[in-house]
Scaffold this motif. Structure first.
Motif, PDB file in Angstrom:
ATOM      1  N   SER A  73      18.271  -2.292  61.495  1.00  0.00           N
ATOM      2  CA  SER A  73      19.646  -2.566  61.075  1.00  0.00           C
ATOM      3  C   SER A  73      19.805  -2.632  59.560  1.00  0.00           C
ATOM      4  O   SER A  73      20.936  -2.740  59.061  1.00  0.00           O
ATOM      5  N   LEU A  74      18.713  -2.533  58.808  1.00  0.00           N
ATOM      6  CA  LEU A  74      18.813  -2.417  57.345  1.00  0.00           C
ATOM      7  C   LEU A  74      19.313  -1.033  56.939  1.00  0.00           C
ATOM      8  O   LEU A  74      19.496  -0.760  55.754  1.00  0.00           O
ATOM      9  N   VAL A  75      19.515  -0.157  57.906  1.00  0.00           N
ATOM     10  CA  VAL A  75      19.969   1.208  57.609  1.00  0.00           C
ATOM     11  C   VAL A  75      21.276   1.198  56.811  1.00  0.00           C
ATOM     12  O   VAL A  75      21.498   2.066  55.948  1.00  0.00           O
ATOM     13  N   HIS A  76      22.125   0.198  57.042  1.00  0.00           N
ATOM     14  CA  HIS A  76      23.383   0.110  56.289  1.00  0.00           C
ATOM     15  C   HIS A  76      23.110  -0.103  54.800  1.00  0.00           C
ATOM     16  O   HIS A  76      23.795   0.452  53.947  1.00  0.00           O
ATOM     17  N   GLU A  77      22.108  -0.936  54.517  1.00  0.00           N
ATOM     18  CA  GLU A  77      21.704  -1.217  53.133  1.00  0.00           C
ATOM     19  C   GLU A  77      21.185   0.064  52.468  1.00  0.00           C
ATOM     20  O   GLU A  77      21.495   0.348  51.320  1.00  0.00           O
ATOM     21  N   VAL A  78      20.368   0.816  53.235  1.00  0.00           N
ATOM     22  CA  VAL A  78      19.788   2.058  52.712  1.00  0.00           C
ATOM     23  C   VAL A  78      20.894   3.060  52.399  1.00  0.00           C
ATOM     24  O   VAL A  78      21.008   3.573  51.277  1.00  0.00           O
ATOM     25  N   LEU A  79      21.739   3.341  53.399  1.00  0.00           N
ATOM     26  CA  LEU A  79      22.784   4.347  53.223  1.00  0.00           C
ATOM     27  C   LEU A  79      23.825   3.902  52.195  1.00  0.00           C
ATOM     28  O   LEU A  79      24.444   4.726  51.519  1.00  0.00           O
ATOM     29  N   GLY A  80      23.982   2.584  52.055  1.00  0.00           N
ATOM     30  CA  GLY A  80      24.939   2.052  51.081  1.00  0.00           C
ATOM     31  C   GLY A  80      24.603   2.440  49.648  1.00  0.00           C
ATOM     32  O   GLY A  80      25.493   2.521  48.791  1.00  0.00           O
ATOM     33  N   THR A 126      26.538   5.391  48.239  1.00  0.00           N
ATOM     34  CA  THR A 126      27.976   5.313  48.018  1.00  0.00           C
ATOM     35  C   THR A 126      28.283   5.778  46.588  1.00  0.00           C
ATOM     36  O   THR A 126      27.721   5.259  45.629  1.00  0.00           O
ATOM     37  N   GLY A 127      29.135   6.761  46.485  1.00  0.00           N
ATOM     38  CA  GLY A 127      29.457   7.297  45.161  1.00  0.00           C
ATOM     39  C   GLY A 127      28.447   8.300  44.644  1.00  0.00           C
ATOM     40  O   GLY A 127      28.622   8.883  43.581  1.00  0.00           O
ATOM     41  N   ASN A 128      27.360   8.494  45.391  1.00  0.00           N
ATOM     42  CA  ASN A 128      26.339   9.472  44.980  1.00  0.00           C
ATOM     43  C   ASN A 128      25.789  10.168  46.221  1.00  0.00           C
ATOM     44  O   ASN A 128      24.635   9.965  46.616  1.00  0.00           O
ATOM     45  N   PRO A 129      26.632  11.003  46.868  1.00  0.00           N
ATOM     46  CA  PRO A 129      26.221  11.624  48.141  1.00  0.00           C
ATOM     47  C   PRO A 129      25.001  12.529  48.020  1.00  0.00           C
ATOM     48  O   PRO A 129      24.343  12.832  49.019  1.00  0.00           O
ATOM     49  N   ALA A 179      13.647   6.967  48.699  1.00  0.00           N
ATOM     50  CA  ALA A 179      12.804   6.714  47.525  1.00  0.00           C
ATOM     51  C   ALA A 179      13.458   5.659  46.624  1.00  0.00           C
ATOM     52  O   ALA A 179      12.795   4.743  46.126  1.00  0.00           O
ATOM     53  N   VAL A 180      14.772   5.781  46.433  1.00  0.00           N
ATOM     54  CA  VAL A 180      15.492   4.803  45.610  1.00  0.00           C
ATOM     55  C   VAL A 180      15.389   3.411  46.238  1.00  0.00           C
ATOM     56  O   VAL A 180      15.121   2.414  45.555  1.00  0.00           O
TER      57      VAL A 180
END
Length: 569
Positions: free
Chosen positions: A442-449, A452-455, A472-473
């Protein structure tokens, strides 16, 4: 916050190490160390964990990647160990880490018509029933034709039948890091690149440790009521540094694995094969197979055990004895070598040394724990904290880590059901989202977040398309990665999953993490050079005939953390 381990948290951790007095300081960021830190933190203790290199940088990133009871320990009549390990496997699959630990099917090929099937079936019956509740299917008996349908890659004369059974697997380095983040989530100070260089004493008792930040050379005293030595194969070295006599010795046994592409072995299940010394696993691993392992004494550099040509030939020879289309050196994408910390003095043969663990209060204020196996890390962590209780003020609560899910576990199953919607929202293929869920839960939201602004960050890494640039980031911003090696070797497994071993994407990944870690162009260049030199030394060591020659080549490569001193703790 979900136990974030980023640059800001790292600085805050240093301030806390200097300012606070801890109940427990754990030395060692392998799975037993982070397990002990989580155990202590969830009992309400004030905890710090320090690791000289990176989380899982030693044995805990170089295992067979299995959560298993240890089928071969049944033959050694170690029923208690197998029962304990199977209970832990069940806990991981159902409650603690369902996002990271998955069932995996194996074929046990049978070659003897008379005794082998009933003998093996009896062992597997115990295996199927000892672990309590069952979240994997039980054994299934197969004819020769049935076994060949499951694993068409086998030679027809390699077996007369087979038994399919299940175990579980995980990315060991990722799992260890997540245990560390969970400890941080519950208040533990978790700090890597932080080496113990001395022990503090008050009269006859250990009262803490002196640590050095191996990134910048700063040193500080960390005060504690108890210190837990959870350094695995470095246990004896840390013992010597403390000036205390150890109650047990640890012997390092080298285990080598090779990684080959999935299409080189046509099979729907892994395999477990008998060798004259031990067993050989063929383990499904994403788009690959992991084949191993060896079991030989190792008395050289503990930080960088080297695989030799002899080790690799041994694995190829044994797996090729049953494969219709043999594997060659050209098929190998990755190789890794790890050291098992076995308790010494029980047997001359490392494959017969017990995987039981030992814990001892070796001096007032100092506990050491060693031995054991990856699967039982949680029990080992609890035992270490129990042993430290005599040095702690007040009564301590019992261990509760059997009820504590790792970060990312809560909500994981619902997200799996919602993978299609999540994929559509972020413009990703659903298989990509499922891959992310099995790495982050469920940390996937944190990763994909972070994208945001840098697709652009949602595009694959150049030359390593199994991973997205945002991963990597995230490794640098949330997962404690401080060097390029940490990202390519442990936060991702690019170093063993691609034939270029990370060299072809080193620059791209270094440029992704540079803004997070504050690297200038010179630092980026140095990180790439150090990583490439490491890969080159490993490739060359794997062509050497013996351990001494391989070790000399591997040890000559530069360290990513140049201020480390040997012996490392």
């Amino acid at each position: 916050m979900t136990g974030r381990l980023g640059p800001a948290e790292r600085e805050e951790a240093w301030r806390r190490l200097e300012a606070e007095t801890f109940d427990v300081v754990v030395v060692g960021g392998g799975v037993v160390g982070v397990g002990a830190a989580l155990d202590a933190a969830t009992r309400g203790l004030r905890v710090a964990l320090v690791e000289a290199r990176d989380l899982a940088s030693g044995t805990s990133s170089r295992s067979s990647k299995l959560f298993h009871g240890g089928l071969r320990y049944l033959e050694q009549l170690e029923f208690g160990l197998v029962r304990e390990a199977l209970r832990e496997r069940e806990l991981m699959l159902t409650r603690i880490a369902p996002h990271l630990v998955k069932p995996v099917a194996f074929l046990y090929p049978l070659s003897n018509r008379l005794w082998e099937r009933p003998y093996t079936a009896a062992g597997l019956f115990l295996y199927d029933t000892m672990g309590g509740a069952r979240s994997v299917p039980g054994q299934k008996h197969l004819t020769r034709a049935g076994a060949q349908r499951l694993v068409p890659a086998l030679k027809r004369d390699a077996l007369i039948g087979g038994i399919r059974y299940y175990d579980a697997q995980a990315d060991d380095a990722r799992h260890t890091m997540m245990v560390g983040r969970t400890a941080a989530h519950y208040g533990a100070v978790v700090r890597t690149s932080t080496q113990v260089v001395g022990f503090l004493r008050e009269a006859d008792r250990v009262s803490g440790v002196r640590v050095r930040d191996v990134e910048d050379g700063r040193e500080v005293d960390v005060r504690a009521h108890a210190v837990i030595n959870a350094t695995g194969v470095w246990t004896d070295e840390l013992q010597r540094l403390s000036g205390s006599r150890g109650r047990f010795r640890v012997r390092a046994s080298k285990g080598v694995h090779i990684v080959v592409p999935r299409d080189r072995i046509v099979a729907e299940a892994g395999m477990i094969l008998r060798t004259e010394k031990s067993v050989l696993f063929v383990i499904p691993w994403r788009n690959h197979w992991i084949v191993g392992t060896t079991d030989t004494d190792w008395n050289l550099d503990l930080a960088h055990p080297a695989a030799t040509k002899h080790d690799i030939d041994y694995i190829l020879e044994h797996v090729n004895s049953v494969l219709a289309t043999p594997l060659t050196h050209d098929d190998i994408e990755g190789v890794y070598a790890g050291l098992r910390p076995l308790l010494a003095g029980e047997s001359d043969s490392t494959s017969k040394l017990s995987r039981e663990h030992a814990v001892a209060r070796v001096a007032p204020g100092l506990v050491a724990i060693a031995g054991g196996k990856y699967t039982t890390y949680r029990v080992m962590g609890a035992d270490a904290v129990d042993a430290a209780h005599v040095d702690l003020p007040g009564r301590i609560q019992p261990s509760i880590t059997d009820k504590v899910p790792l970060v990312g576990a809560d909500g994981y199953h619902a997200l799996v059901n919602q993978a299609d919607q999540l994929a559509a929202k972020h413009g990703l293929h659903p298989y990509r989202v499922r891959h992310l869920l099995d790495r982050y839960g469920s940390l996937v939201h944190e990763v994909l977040g972070l994208a945001t602004g840098n697709p652009e960050l949602l595009k694959p890494i150049t030359a390593a398309p199994d991973y997205l640039q945002v991963e990597a980031v995230y490794a640098a911003s949330h997962e404690g990665a401080l060097h390029l090696e940490d990202v390519l070797t442990r936060r991702t497994r690019i170093s063993i999953e691609y034939a270029h071993r990370g060299v072809d994407c080193a620059e791209a990944v270094a440029r992704l993490v540079a803004p997070v870690l504050g690297w200038d162009d010179d630092t980026v260049k140095r990180e790439i050079e150090v990583y490439n030199a490491r890969v080159e030394s490993e490739r060359t060591s794997q062509t050497q005939a013996d351990d001494q020659a391989a070790d000399a080549v591997r040890a000559a490569a530069p360290e990513a953390r140049p201020q480390l001193t040997e012996p490392v703790s």
